[in-house]
Design a protein around this motif. Sequence first.
Motif, PDB file in Angstrom:
ATOM      1  N   ARG A 105      65.703  58.455 -43.584  1.00  0.00           N
ATOM      2  CA  ARG A 105      66.307  59.119 -42.812  1.00  0.00           C
ATOM      3  C   ARG A 105      65.406  60.653 -43.208  1.00  0.00           C
ATOM      4  NH1 ARG A 105      71.116  57.489 -42.049  1.00  0.00           N
ATOM      5  NH2 ARG A 105      72.393  56.534 -43.965  1.00  0.00           N
ATOM      6  N   ASN A 106      64.440  60.177 -44.321  1.00  0.00           N
ATOM      7  CA  ASN A 106      63.537  61.505 -43.712  1.00  0.00           C
ATOM      8  C   ASN A 106      61.951  61.201 -44.713  1.00  0.00           C
ATOM      9  OD1 ASN A 106      65.479  63.846 -43.611  1.00  0.00           O
ATOM     10  ND2 ASN A 106      66.960  63.075 -44.967  1.00  0.00           N
ATOM     11  N   LEU A 107      61.399  60.405 -43.747  1.00  0.00           N
ATOM     12  CA  LEU A 107      59.699  60.407 -44.345  1.00  0.00           C
ATOM     13  C   LEU A 107      59.423  61.788 -44.244  1.00  0.00           C
ATOM     14  CD1 LEU A 107      58.831  57.609 -41.836  1.00  0.00           C
ATOM     15  CD2 LEU A 107      59.500  57.393 -44.779  1.00  0.00           C
ATOM     16  N   PRO A 108      58.882  61.464 -45.491  1.00  0.00           N
ATOM     17  CA  PRO A 108      57.502  62.881 -45.627  1.00  0.00           C
ATOM     18  C   PRO A 108      56.004  63.190 -44.332  1.00  0.00           C
ATOM     19  CG  PRO A 108      56.517  61.512 -47.218  1.00  0.00           C
ATOM     20  CD  PRO A 108      58.371  60.922 -46.479  1.00  0.00           C
ATOM     21  N   TYR A 109      56.125  61.903 -43.456  1.00  0.00           N
ATOM     22  CA  TYR A 109      55.165  61.764 -42.633  1.00  0.00           C
ATOM     23  C   TYR A 109      55.677  61.694 -41.435  1.00  0.00           C
ATOM     24  CZ  TYR A 109      55.207  57.198 -43.428  1.00  0.00           C
ATOM     25  OH  TYR A 109      56.255  55.939 -43.951  1.00  0.00           O
ATOM     26  N   ASP A 110      54.427  61.894 -40.150  1.00  0.00           N
ATOM     27  CA  ASP A 110      55.277  61.222 -38.660  1.00  0.00           C
ATOM     28  C   ASP A 110      54.462  59.693 -38.843  1.00  0.00           C
ATOM     29  OD1 ASP A 110      55.034  60.941 -35.712  1.00  0.00           O
ATOM     30  OD2 ASP A 110      56.902  62.019 -36.167  1.00  0.00           O
ATOM     31  N   THR A 111      55.072  58.948 -37.976  1.00  0.00           N
ATOM     32  CA  THR A 111      54.554  57.494 -38.007  1.00  0.00           C
ATOM     33  C   THR A 111      53.384  58.002 -36.544  1.00  0.00           C
ATOM     34  OG1 THR A 111      55.728  55.961 -38.589  1.00  0.00           O
ATOM     35  CG2 THR A 111      53.995  55.013 -37.292  1.00  0.00           C
ATOM     36  N   VAL A 112      53.796  58.444 -35.873  1.00  0.00           N
ATOM     37  CA  VAL A 112      53.194  58.844 -34.519  1.00  0.00           C
ATOM     38  C   VAL A 112      51.592  59.655 -34.230  1.00  0.00           C
ATOM     39  CG1 VAL A 112      52.787  58.905 -32.274  1.00  0.00           C
ATOM     40  CG2 VAL A 112      54.160  57.467 -33.391  1.00  0.00           C
ATOM     41  N   ARG A 113      52.594  61.135 -35.433  1.00  0.00           N
ATOM     42  CA  ARG A 113      51.623  62.370 -34.769  1.00  0.00           C
ATOM     43  C   ARG A 113      50.734  62.410 -35.880  1.00  0.00           C
ATOM     44  NH1 ARG A 113      56.960  64.708 -33.799  1.00  0.00           N
ATOM     45  NH2 ARG A 113      56.545  65.765 -35.816  1.00  0.00           N
ATOM     46  N   ASP A 114      50.964  62.028 -37.182  1.00  0.00           N
ATOM     47  CA  ASP A 114      50.527  62.371 -38.289  1.00  0.00           C
ATOM     48  C   ASP A 114      49.074  60.900 -38.734  1.00  0.00           C
ATOM     49  OD1 ASP A 114      51.614  64.313 -38.861  1.00  0.00           O
ATOM     50  OD2 ASP A 114      52.523  63.279 -40.244  1.00  0.00           O
ATOM     51  N   PHE A 115      48.821  60.565 -37.848  1.00  0.00           N
ATOM     52  CA  PHE A 115      48.069  59.074 -37.797  1.00  0.00           C
ATOM     53  C   PHE A 115      46.838  59.469 -36.555  1.00  0.00           C
ATOM     54  CE2 PHE A 115      51.011  57.729 -40.879  1.00  0.00           C
ATOM     55  CZ  PHE A 115      50.315  57.978 -42.007  1.00  0.00           C
ATOM     56  N   ALA A 116      45.428  58.747 -36.836  1.00  0.00           N
ATOM     57  CA  ALA A 116      44.616  58.996 -36.153  1.00  0.00           C
ATOM     58  C   ALA A 116      44.865  57.251 -36.144  1.00  0.00           C
ATOM     59  CB  ALA A 116      43.178  59.353 -36.205  1.00  0.00           C
TER      60      ALA A 116
END
Length: 323
Positions: A105-116
Amino acid sequence: MKRLLGILLLSAFVLAHAPARAQAQEYPSKTVRILVGFAPGGATDILARLVAKHLSEQWSQPVIVENRPGAGGNIAHEAVAKAEPDGHTLLFTSAPLTINPSLYRNLPYDTVRDFAPVTLVATVPSLLLVPSASKITTFDEFVRHVRAKPGSLNYGSAGNGTPQHLAMELLKSMADLRIVHIPYKGGAPAVADLISGQTDVMFAAFPEAAPHVRANRLKALAISASKRSPLMPDLPTVAESGVRGFEAVGWQGLLAPAATPRPVVEKIHQTLARGLAQPELRSRIDAMGIEFSGAGPQPYQRFIRDEVAKWAKVVEQSGARID
């Protein structure tokens, strides 16, 4: 005047991008750490170490693998998402990265936005398996049995929300099947109980399942990829066996923190792509039953977005939750 304006704009562009290009030329300037969110010895860890070895040899800089298992890979995912975006902390991960946004429910990161995304190294098909003593010998027999006796078969998995669990949930949805899920704490005990006949059927990743099939401890009914494996060319895909459009594969790939300069990301990808093209490294990947990819940053980004959307629907339908 227009010409002068054009020159000024071009100069501004060159100056703005000069630091990034210089950083890429100097990169790597120190030890590169590749974080893996799973325990040593699995397919993701093995591939990460092959990648690290190649990059280290090409750059003449240490490239080390750090295992940070736990929370379905989330510990390593968060660490890299929040790391200094200079290319010296990277993530080598797999399918849970795109599944976890729907499970937690509350991941401390965003899979799409926080990685290159850097390089999609490979995809990993699964085998649909039954015990060697099972009377079911083909995919069609399996479907007929389940439809004739809904709920009479059970299937094991490595746990709720794991790729093989969701692969079966996708198959249940697409083929209108009713099978009872029995989650285990890991793939090895699930496979062991399938071999002994404690469970009836399951999906298992090709590298994990193939040795048992070759030793006649398990029977493979189909493969979850969109095409047959050259290591088992007689084994049909689920799609060609009657469930048109079915595909459920794991994957492994390399990512960096989102703000990593584009030239650095491209340098890592190009260095790795050259290694993946070498017969020695390719043969080691192929021998594991893993399908080589090598897709670069842009197609890898699209792949991640598509996988997040795909598994969100399956998780919702299955009702699987971790927290």
